[in-house]
Motif scaffolding. Structure first.
Motif, PDB file in Angstrom:
ATOM      1  N   PHE A 155      -8.564   1.418  -2.832  1.00  0.00           N
ATOM      2  CA  PHE A 155      -7.872   0.174  -2.494  1.00  0.00           C
ATOM      3  C   PHE A 155      -8.874  -0.975  -2.434  1.00  0.00           C
TER       4      PHE A 155
ATOM      5  N   THR B 223      -2.874  -0.916  -5.589  1.00  0.00           N
ATOM      6  CA  THR B 223      -4.297  -0.635  -5.375  1.00  0.00           C
ATOM      7  C   THR B 223      -5.153  -1.888  -5.274  1.00  0.00           C
TER       8      THR B 223
ATOM      9  N   VAL C 140       0.836  -1.205   0.000  1.00  0.00           N
ATOM     10  CA  VAL C 140       0.000   0.000   0.000  1.00  0.00           C
ATOM     11  C   VAL C 140       0.869   1.254   0.000  1.00  0.00           C
TER      12      VAL C 140
ATOM     13  N   SER D  10      -9.157  -0.662   3.175  1.00  0.00           N
ATOM     14  CA  SER D  10     -10.173  -0.333   2.169  1.00  0.00           C
ATOM     15  C   SER D  10     -11.201   0.661   2.713  1.00  0.00           C
TER      16      SER D  10
ATOM     17  N   ASN E 237      -9.321   4.080   2.300  1.00  0.00           N
ATOM     18  CA  ASN E 237      -8.900   4.410   0.944  1.00  0.00           C
ATOM     19  C   ASN E 237      -9.852   3.720  -0.026  1.00  0.00           C
TER      20      ASN E 237
END
Length: 192
Positions: free
Chosen positions: A147, A107, A102, A141, A144
């Motif tokens: 992600f 991603t 990350v 996740s 972000n």
């Protein structure tokens, strides 16, 4: 770019082969290895068909950036190396790999995990290798939205049956729990 860590694991090696054979015109592959000795069979087989990141060790966080730099996707195989550490460290090592991926901008992470997270209270030693990593993926996740992640939770690895081969040759009785587990080949996990 897909980084595969560890490239020499059964699942990692199968993933490398699948990507290079089926998707060679659409994807770049980077095999990630702890030592040159582990990378050598891949150099012999694939030569310059893929990139190599050597010297990456999940217990040495400072070595992990090279594994994931410039990669969009990562296949991360939970380590299990009883020579350099015991099983209790596997979860932390996996988290180190995820965090490094990350940090380098990956991603999408595919984690080779285990069904054991579903019964973590019944087999805590094994499931501890995977529970924290799955929680980390979920947390990442949430903070972000770009992600994404997938966990491949294999059942009982078909290769594990080989550990019973000696007992089977001597007509010994092997007792298994009364549960249904589909044996999955690690090579099939890598192909997924």
């Amino acid at each position: 770019m897909v980084a595969i860590f560890t490239g020499n694991s059964n699942s990692g090696a199968a993933c490398i082969e699948e990507l290079l054979n089926k998707y060679k015109d659409r994807v770049q592959v980077r095999g990630v290895f702890r030592t040159e000795e582990k990378a050598q069979p891949f150099r012999a087989k694939y030569a310059d068909k893929m990139e190599y990141a050597v010297g990456c060790d999940a217990s040495r966080v400072e070595t992990l950036d090279n594994a994931f730099r410039g990669a969009n996707y990562a296949l991360i195989v939970t380590p299990h190396d009883s020579v350099t550490h015991d099983m209790s460290q596997d979860g932390k090592l996996t988290e180190n790999m995820i965090n490094a991926a990350v940090h380098q901008g990956v991603t999408y992470v595919v984690l080779v995990g285990s069904w054991s997270v579903n019964v973590s209270d019944r087999i805590p030693i094994i499931s501890s290798r995977f529970v924290g990593a799955e929680a980390l993926l979920a947390a990442l996740s949430m903070i972000n939205d770009k992600f994404n992640w997938t966990v491949l939770r294999g059942g009982f690895f078909a290769e594990n049956l080989s550990m019973f081969s000696r007992s089977l040759r001597t007509d010994a009785t092997i007792r298994m729990p009364a549960i249904t587990l589909p044996p999955v080949a690690t090579s099939d996990i890598g192909k997924s």
